[in-house]
Structures are given as structure tokens and as C-alpha cells.
Design an enzyme around this catalytic site. Sequence first.
Site, PDB file in Angstrom:
ATOM      1  CD  GLN A  11      37.552  29.382  41.257  1.00 58.32           C
ATOM      2  OE1 GLN A  11      36.717  28.839  41.937  1.00 58.32           O
ATOM      3  NE2 GLN A  11      38.837  29.196  41.493  1.00 58.32           N
ATOM      4  N   GLY A  35      44.301  31.328  42.773  1.00 54.64           N
ATOM      5  CA  GLY A  35      45.596  31.848  43.200  1.00 54.64           C
ATOM      6  C   GLY A  35      45.314  33.155  43.902  1.00 54.64           C
ATOM      7  CG  HIS A  36      42.783  33.568  46.635  1.00 53.72           C
ATOM      8  ND1 HIS A  36      41.740  33.213  47.451  1.00 53.72           N
ATOM      9  CD2 HIS A  36      42.295  33.474  45.365  1.00 53.72           C
ATOM     10  CE1 HIS A  36      40.684  32.904  46.714  1.00 53.72           C
ATOM     11  NE2 HIS A  36      41.001  33.044  45.443  1.00 53.72           N
ATOM     12  CE  LYS A  62      38.538  35.418  44.349  1.00 52.30           C
ATOM     13  NZ  LYS A  62      38.936  35.950  43.035  1.00 52.30           N
TER      14      LYS A  62
HETATM   15  P1  GDP Z   1      42.482  36.910  43.793  1.00 54.17           P
HETATM   16  O1  GDP Z   1      42.536  35.637  43.056  1.00 54.17           O
HETATM   17  O2  GDP Z   1      41.160  37.585  43.714  1.00 54.17           O
HETATM   18  O3  GDP Z   1      42.959  36.797  45.223  1.00 54.17           O
HETATM   19  O4  GDP Z   1      43.496  37.893  43.052  1.00 54.17           O
HETATM   20  P2  GDP Z   1      44.966  37.506  42.503  1.00 54.17           P
HETATM   21  O5  GDP Z   1      45.899  37.416  43.642  1.00 54.17           O
HETATM   22  O6  GDP Z   1      44.906  36.359  41.568  1.00 54.17           O
HETATM   23  O7  GDP Z   1      45.244  38.756  41.582  1.00 54.17           O
HETATM   24  C1  GDP Z   1      45.271  40.035  42.066  1.00 54.17           C
HETATM   25  C2  GDP Z   1      46.665  40.612  41.786  1.00 54.17           C
HETATM   26  O8  GDP Z   1      46.630  42.009  41.966  1.00 54.17           O
HETATM   27  C3  GDP Z   1      47.726  40.104  42.743  1.00 54.17           C
HETATM   28  O9  GDP Z   1      48.959  40.127  42.093  1.00 54.17           O
HETATM   29  C4  GDP Z   1      47.679  41.141  43.859  1.00 54.17           C
HETATM   30  O10 GDP Z   1      48.912  41.217  44.562  1.00 54.17           O
HETATM   31  C5  GDP Z   1      47.428  42.377  43.079  1.00 54.17           C
HETATM   32  N1  GDP Z   1      46.650  43.427  43.751  1.00 54.17           N
HETATM   33  C6  GDP Z   1      45.631  43.312  44.627  1.00 54.17           C
HETATM   34  N2  GDP Z   1      45.113  44.534  44.915  1.00 54.17           N
HETATM   35  C7  GDP Z   1      45.834  45.422  44.198  1.00 54.17           C
HETATM   36  C8  GDP Z   1      45.760  46.837  44.040  1.00 54.17           C
HETATM   37  O11 GDP Z   1      44.937  47.526  44.615  1.00 54.17           O
HETATM   38  N3  GDP Z   1      46.667  47.400  43.184  1.00 54.17           N
HETATM   39  C9  GDP Z   1      47.603  46.673  42.514  1.00 54.17           C
HETATM   40  N4  GDP Z   1      48.436  47.313  41.695  1.00 54.17           N
HETATM   41  N5  GDP Z   1      47.682  45.346  42.639  1.00 54.17           N
HETATM   42  C10 GDP Z   1      46.802  44.729  43.462  1.00 54.17           C
HETATM   43  P1  IMO Z   2      40.858  33.078  41.638  1.00 54.80           P
HETATM   44  O1  IMO Z   2      40.250  32.474  42.879  1.00 54.80           O
HETATM   45  C1  IMO Z   2      40.625  33.590  37.315  1.00 54.80           C
HETATM   46  C2  IMO Z   2      39.073  30.192  35.000  1.00 54.80           C
HETATM   47  C3  IMO Z   2      40.036  29.463  34.080  1.00 54.80           C
HETATM   48  C4  IMO Z   2      39.072  29.022  33.003  1.00 54.80           C
HETATM   49  C5  IMO Z   2      37.818  28.656  33.787  1.00 54.80           C
HETATM   50  C6  IMO Z   2      37.687  27.190  34.117  1.00 54.80           C
HETATM   51  O2  IMO Z   2      42.338  33.205  41.714  1.00 54.80           O
HETATM   52  O3  IMO Z   2      40.156  34.334  41.261  1.00 54.80           O
HETATM   53  P2  IMO Z   2      38.898  25.571  35.837  1.00 54.80           P
HETATM   54  O4  IMO Z   2      40.361  25.250  36.015  1.00 54.80           O
HETATM   55  O5  IMO Z   2      38.268  26.154  37.040  1.00 54.80           O
HETATM   56  O6  IMO Z   2      38.139  24.429  35.285  1.00 54.80           O
HETATM   57  O7  IMO Z   2      38.881  26.715  34.694  1.00 54.80           O
HETATM   58  O8  IMO Z   2      37.886  29.405  34.986  1.00 54.80           O
HETATM   59  N1  IMO Z   2      39.519  30.292  36.404  1.00 54.80           N
HETATM   60  C7  IMO Z   2      39.965  31.423  36.978  1.00 54.80           C
HETATM   61  N2  IMO Z   2      40.191  32.647  36.452  1.00 54.80           N
HETATM   62  N3  IMO Z   2      40.812  33.384  38.627  1.00 54.80           N
HETATM   63  C8  IMO Z   2      40.567  32.173  39.182  1.00 54.80           C
HETATM   64  O9  IMO Z   2      40.598  31.945  40.510  1.00 54.80           O
HETATM   65  C9  IMO Z   2      40.169  31.110  38.337  1.00 54.80           C
HETATM   66  N4  IMO Z   2      39.868  29.803  38.524  1.00 54.80           N
HETATM   67  C10 IMO Z   2      39.462  29.331  37.350  1.00 54.80           C
HETATM   68  O10 IMO Z   2      41.020  30.339  33.585  1.00 54.80           O
HETATM   69  O11 IMO Z   2      38.760  30.090  32.164  1.00 54.80           O
HETATM   70 MG    MG Z   3      43.653  34.713  41.544  1.00 55.58          MG
END
Ligand code: GDP
Ligand code: IMO
Ligand code: MG
Length: 424
Positions: free
Chosen positions: A224, A40-41, A16
Site C-alpha cells: 500500500q 499487487g506488486h 514498489k
Molecule cells: P506496486 O503495488 O507499488 O508494486 O505497483 P503496481 O505494480 O500495483 O503498479 C505499478 C504499475 O506501473 C505496474 O503495472 C508496473 O509494471 C508499472 N510501472 C512501474 N514502474 C513504471 C514506470 O516507470 N513506467 C511505467 N510506464 N510503468 C511502470
Molecule cells: P499495493 O501494495 C492501492 C486500497 C483499496 C481501498 C483501501 C482499503 O499494490 O500498492 P483494503 O482491501 O486494504 O481494506 O482496502 O486501500 N488499497 C490499495 N490501493 N494499492 C494497494 O496495494 C492497495 N491495497 C489496498 O483500494 O481504497
Molecule cells: Mg499495486
Amino acid sequence: MAVDVLLGLQWGDEGKGKIVDVLCPNYDLVARFQGGPNAGHTLEFDGKKFVLNTIPSGIFNNRSLNLIGNGVVIDPIILKRELTQLKVAGYDPVVSQKLFIAKKAHLILPTHQLLDAANEQKMGEAKIGSTLKGIGPTYMDKTGRNGLRVGDIHLSDFMAKYKKLVEKHQSILKNYAFEYDLAEKEKIFFEAIEFLKTIPLVDGEHFVNHYIRSGKSVLAEGAQGTMLDIDFGSYPFVTSSNTTTAGACTGLGIAPKTIGAVIGIFKAYCTRVGGGPFPTELDNEIGEQLRKIGHEFGATTGRARRCGWIDLPALKYAIMLNGVTELVMTKADVLSGFDDIYVCTHYDYEGQTIDYMPYDISTIAPKPILEKVAGWHEDLTNIHQMHQIPQKLWDYIHYLESALDTPITYLSVGPDRSQTLKLK
Ligand code: GDP
Ligand code: IMO
Ligand code: MG
């Protein structure tokens, strides 16, 4: 003008943050509407990498202002750390006046985190696997009408309210065999509260509606994923907020009629972190391979993410709940090199073939019914134009569009901002 909503369709971490960063040059305001530092974005651009927990992912864009909405729960300590990291990297949203916080957003107290940890410890094997950021207890106090809101920090009775709530938490903590030291945490907390006072607080609902009325564009950023929604996710293995489009209305104070496009993000496969059902999970070498190639380790907690094939019944459910108008597929590059890819089209639910998410998914594990799709071998990470997309990947895209009855408008082929293709 409408508010476009961008949210995750699986169990979070769909990418996201990256996609908000790509799309935000089209928007005047980016607003987070729920969740907290459990998120964690990750954003990557110009050789730099940032992980945002509370701050909206439009923060690096020159055009957009950013709002942390009333539906978000804020840990001042984490927010201070995030802003300090940005400042060190040469971005200071406080100085550039790009960040605003809704007064009605709730505060995560150190004792909320202790309660989260104590509760998880007590549950043992049955634990949710929360991020231990105090999310559940903070939303419990919000709905229990005990919570502290960010706007309270400027009021004269803030300390009295704080003490009252902490006393309540401490009396609950007595019921757990849980050791803790609050003094040190409280010191950092109050330092962070002072820092928080330097950030402009606004009546978020008026702020956003003023934007809408004056013809400006707004992007609501979800955290999430739909399968972690408190009402519709894989309960009780969910988070404590509404991660769906409806959450954008309550989390920002906007009317349903203001919602425009709903952009649903999904990975070309599927992951989840923490406990709970995951029908397409691959607890084998392939799952391990996906984790390795996709670097599937939590951006917030560093935990290994569970990996599996794409789950169409879950995606269809998410599209229905959110009113998704367009899809973005991320991490297609991770599937390069697999001879065969599998798609879960239905579930075997106690001998019955179904194509929907059953109520009791957390007690009766549905078995995935998989269909084989041909994989591709080309490296995708350097492709920038549609004609470079391998035919087998086109086939996968068209297959999914048809099964989900929704267009895929963007394809992500790597973590960097530049590794994104507009398909439509
Ligand atoms: P979010 O929580 O939805 O913002 O996603 P996260 O940042 O937690 O996890 C997505 C992970 O995949 C991060 O490490 C991004 O840098 C990485 N990522 C996002 N898009 C792509 C993609 O198209 N390919 C690869 N290999 N990594 C990606
Ligand atoms: P983003 O925005 C993935 C999961 C936790 C756990 C459950 C409840 O980066 O996609 P909490 O701390 O919210 O009470 O945990 O939800 N969880 C996530 N899993 N991405 C997240 O956020 C999450 N935020 C919470 O691992 O299973
Ligand atoms: Mg994340």
C-alpha cells in the site's frame, strides 16, 4: 548491518514491486512486513510479467531469501495460487527453499472476506472501496485477540479454533442482508491449508534478527502507501495496517535502531484506487489521458485508478512520517508529451493557504494550489544513461528534490527491470 525499508509514499501502486526487484540483488533477505493480498506488486523482466500479492518481490533474485513477516495477513488460497503460477513459470520457491513465513502472521479466513463484502455492501455510496480480500476483518480479529495465526495450522486445536471464529463471523453476518455459500470456499481453503504446511514456518523475529546480527543485509518491503496508513492516512479511507516505517518494526520484530535507509517510492504524478479524498484528482480528459498512458488499472482488482497531479503536501507528510532518506521516482515516461505539468505545492483549505495535510481531509476537501512546470516531449522508455535524460525532466527532478529536501536516487522510465536509471 541495518534493515533498509522500501515503501510507497502515495496511495499505493507507486511501483514498489518493480523497485524491490531492481534493488534486491544487494540484499540477503527481502521481507514483507504488512498488508496482505490487497497488494499487487508488478515485476517485469526478460519479456515476462508477474503480479505478486503476498510473496515478497525478491523471489526472482538468486541471492535473496524471502520472508512473509508477522505483520502480514495471509490468504492461503491466494498464496497457493501465487506459488502455483510461479512453479508453472519455472520458479518454485518451495523447492528452492527461498520462501519462509513467520508463524505469527495472521490467516485470512473465507468468512473474513464475506464480512468485508457484507460491510462494503451495507455502506453503499460511503464504502471504502476495499479490495474485498478480507483485510479489515482479519486485522480486526488480530487486534480483537480472536485471530488465527499461520503457526496454528500445526496445532491440534486448529479446527476447534477455526470453528469458534467462523461461528462468531456467522453470527455477525446474520445482521447483514447478505447471501453467501461458505461450503465451496471452505473446501478450497482447507486444501490450501494443507499446501501451506509444505512451506517452512519460522519465528520471523528471530529469523530477521539473526540476519542482522550476522552482518547480512535485509530489505523490508512495504505494501500500500503512506496515505493508506491506518493511523496517518486519509482515515477512514485507508487500509488496516501501518504502512509506514514504524510498521516494519512491528511487522518484522526489529528494533527502530536497526533501520538504515528508508527508500520512498512515488509516481511522477499521483493515483489512488477506491474511495476517499484525493485533492489533486483530475476528473477530466487529462486524468483520462494519464490513466490510458500509464495503464492505471489495479494489479489486484483491475479497477480503474483515479489519476491526478503530484501532491507535495502529501509527499512532505509521507517523508516526515517515514524518515525517508532517499526517493525513487517512477513512471516519469508517462508524463512525456504533456506541454505543461502541474505540481500541487499547497492547499486552499477553506480560504486559508496551507502546505500540510489537514486533519479532516475526508470531510473538508482541500483545493490544490498548482504550479506550472514545463513538460518534455522525448520518449523516455529507451533511455539507459543519465546524459539521455531531457533537460526539462532534470528540471522537474531538481525542483522536486529541492521542494522535498530529499535526493532522488533512482528514476524509473518503464515497467521493465531494465528501464531504471541510477541517478546518484
Ligand atoms: P506496486 O503495488 O507499488 O508494486 O505497483 P503496481 O505494480 O500495483 O503498479 C505499478 C504499475 O506501473 C505496474 O503495472 C508496473 O509494471 C508499472 N510501472 C512501474 N514502474 C513504471 C514506470 O516507470 N513506467 C511505467 N510506464 N510503468 C511502470
Ligand atoms: P499495493 O501494495 C492501492 C486500497 C483499496 C481501498 C483501501 C482499503 O499494490 O500498492 P483494503 O482491501 O486494504 O481494506 O482496502 O486501500 N488499497 C490499495 N490501493 N494499492 C494497494 O496495494 C492497495 N491495497 C489496498 O483500494 O481504497
Ligand atoms: Mg499495486
